[in-house]
Motif scaffolding. Sequence first.
Motif, short mmCIF file in Angstrom:
data_model
loop_
_atom_site.label_atom_id
_atom_site.label_comp_id
_atom_site.label_asym_id
_atom_site.label_seq_id
_atom_site.Cartn_x
_atom_site.Cartn_y
_atom_site.Cartn_z
N ASP A 64 0.84 -1.22 0.00
CA ASP A 64 0.00 0.00 0.00
C ASP A 64 0.87 1.26 0.00
O ASP A 64 0.45 2.29 0.53
CB ASP A 64 -0.90 0.03 1.25
CG ASP A 64 -2.19 -0.75 1.07
OD1 ASP A 64 -2.66 -0.86 -0.08
OD2 ASP A 64 -2.72 -1.26 2.08
N LYS A 69 -6.23 5.74 -4.49
CA LYS A 69 -7.40 6.53 -4.07
C LYS A 69 -6.99 7.90 -3.56
O LYS A 69 -7.74 8.85 -3.62
CB LYS A 69 -8.15 5.80 -2.94
CG LYS A 69 -8.94 4.61 -3.41
CD LYS A 69 -9.91 4.12 -2.34
CE LYS A 69 -9.25 3.32 -1.22
NZ LYS A 69 -8.52 2.14 -1.68
N SER A 107 -4.89 -5.90 -4.79
CA SER A 107 -6.30 -5.56 -4.51
C SER A 107 -7.19 -5.80 -5.72
O SER A 107 -8.34 -5.38 -5.76
CB SER A 107 -6.43 -4.12 -3.99
OG SER A 107 -5.95 -3.24 -4.95
N ASP A 129 -3.91 -9.29 3.43
CA ASP A 129 -4.57 -8.00 3.29
C ASP A 129 -6.08 -8.16 3.51
O ASP A 129 -6.71 -7.34 4.18
CB ASP A 129 -4.29 -7.44 1.88
CG ASP A 129 -4.60 -5.96 1.76
OD1 ASP A 129 -4.47 -5.23 2.75
OD2 ASP A 129 -4.97 -5.52 0.65
N ARG A 141 -11.89 -1.23 11.54
CA ARG A 141 -11.54 -0.48 10.32
C ARG A 141 -12.79 -0.04 9.57
O ARG A 141 -12.84 1.07 9.03
CB ARG A 141 -10.65 -1.33 9.40
CG ARG A 141 -9.25 -1.51 9.90
CD ARG A 141 -8.44 -2.38 8.94
NE ARG A 141 -7.88 -1.62 7.83
CZ ARG A 141 -7.59 -2.15 6.64
NH1 ARG A 141 -7.86 -3.41 6.41
NH2 ARG A 141 -7.07 -1.41 5.70
N TYR A 169 -20.64 0.96 -6.02
CA TYR A 169 -20.28 0.61 -4.66
C TYR A 169 -19.39 1.68 -4.02
O TYR A 169 -19.59 2.09 -2.90
CB TYR A 169 -19.56 -0.74 -4.68
CG TYR A 169 -19.13 -1.20 -3.33
CD1 TYR A 169 -20.07 -1.54 -2.37
CD2 TYR A 169 -17.79 -1.26 -3.00
CE1 TYR A 169 -19.68 -1.94 -1.12
CE2 TYR A 169 -17.39 -1.68 -1.76
CZ TYR A 169 -18.33 -2.01 -0.81
OH TYR A 169 -17.94 -2.39 0.43
N HIS A 179 -21.73 -2.71 4.53
CA HIS A 179 -20.42 -3.12 4.02
C HIS A 179 -20.09 -4.57 4.40
O HIS A 179 -19.39 -5.27 3.67
CB HIS A 179 -19.36 -2.16 4.56
CG HIS A 179 -17.99 -2.40 4.02
ND1 HIS A 179 -17.68 -2.30 2.68
CD2 HIS A 179 -16.83 -2.76 4.64
CE1 HIS A 179 -16.39 -2.56 2.51
NE2 HIS A 179 -15.85 -2.85 3.67
P1 ADP Z 1 -7.64 -2.27 0.68
O1 ADP Z 1 -7.05 -2.49 2.05
O2 ADP Z 1 -7.66 -3.52 -0.14
O3 ADP Z 1 -7.05 -1.08 -0.04
P2 ADP Z 1 -10.02 -0.63 0.94
O4 ADP Z 1 -9.17 0.57 0.75
O5 ADP Z 1 -11.18 -0.84 0.05
O6 ADP Z 1 -9.18 -1.97 0.89
O7 ADP Z 1 -10.52 -0.65 2.42
C1 ADP Z 1 -9.73 -0.32 3.53
C2 ADP Z 1 -10.54 -0.58 4.79
O8 ADP Z 1 -11.71 0.24 4.77
C3 ADP Z 1 -11.03 -2.03 4.88
O9 ADP Z 1 -10.99 -2.47 6.22
C4 ADP Z 1 -12.46 -1.94 4.39
O10 ADP Z 1 -13.31 -2.91 4.93
C5 ADP Z 1 -12.86 -0.55 4.82
N1 ADP Z 1 -13.89 -0.04 3.90
C6 ADP Z 1 -13.79 0.15 2.55
N2 ADP Z 1 -14.97 0.57 2.03
C7 ADP Z 1 -15.83 0.65 3.07
C8 ADP Z 1 -17.21 1.02 3.22
N3 ADP Z 1 -17.94 1.39 2.18
N4 ADP Z 1 -17.74 0.99 4.46
C9 ADP Z 1 -17.01 0.60 5.54
N5 ADP Z 1 -15.71 0.24 5.48
C10 ADP Z 1 -15.13 0.26 4.27
#
Ligand code: ADP
Length: 222
Positions: A64, A69, A107, A129, A141, A169, A179
Amino acid sequence: MSENTTGISPIISKTVSFVKQELAQAEGGHDWWHIYRVWQLSRRIAAGEKVDMQIVELGALLHDIADSKFHGGDESIGPRKARTFLESQKVPEPVIQHVVNIIEYVSFKGGHNTGGFYSPELGVVQDADRLDALGAIGIARAFNYGGFKNRALYDPAIAPDLNMTREQYKKSAAPTINHFYEKLLLLKDRMNTSTGRELAEERHAFMELFLEKFYKEWEGEN
Ligand code: ADP
Ligand code: NI
């Protein structure tokens, strides 16, 4: 509790310093401690797999390094930063290329059935992850993310939508509880390794228990 730093090679400890420094300003969900947990989980999962441990550790630590994003959607920043760092450390090119592939595909939705890159080392880091999105940490989280986005905890009138596209989404402002159904409870069936699956089952069961309690307490029960 201090960090577990036993058995660390010089390149890994240099990578730890680099990642800590790069992520000093990162938001809560992707801070150094997320990397730390994914690294520890990766080492544990890798112990049961036929993989190159150095590649797993580098992949976990750098996965990461720059979340697109937070960089205007530019997906190439993370791999480029990792490559520049690894080159400066004189890491051999095949190792660098493998680590960069892990960062690019970790991811990616769907794991090894995506037609893109897959290796057992990627499988380990991807499981780790995903595991960090499950269980007690995963619950913390999710609500942290929901709070950051000013989302409701739960709204009985807004049902989870399992048919949303990825774009819908991302834009959805649904309550955080949704979620769990849209993503978190689906992850245990998408693990790559047997250790990952085992750990995911346990974390999944904990989330089910949490949800059961949550709905009871919502109605004033215990
Ligand atoms: P990654 O770690 O693969 O980059 P994300 O950036 O999508 O994943 O998510 C980071 C954290 O935020 C994860 O714990 C995920 O569950 C949480 N998260 C992502 N989208 C949402 C959402 N819409 N509502 C609640 N938690 C979320
Ligand atoms: Ni991550």
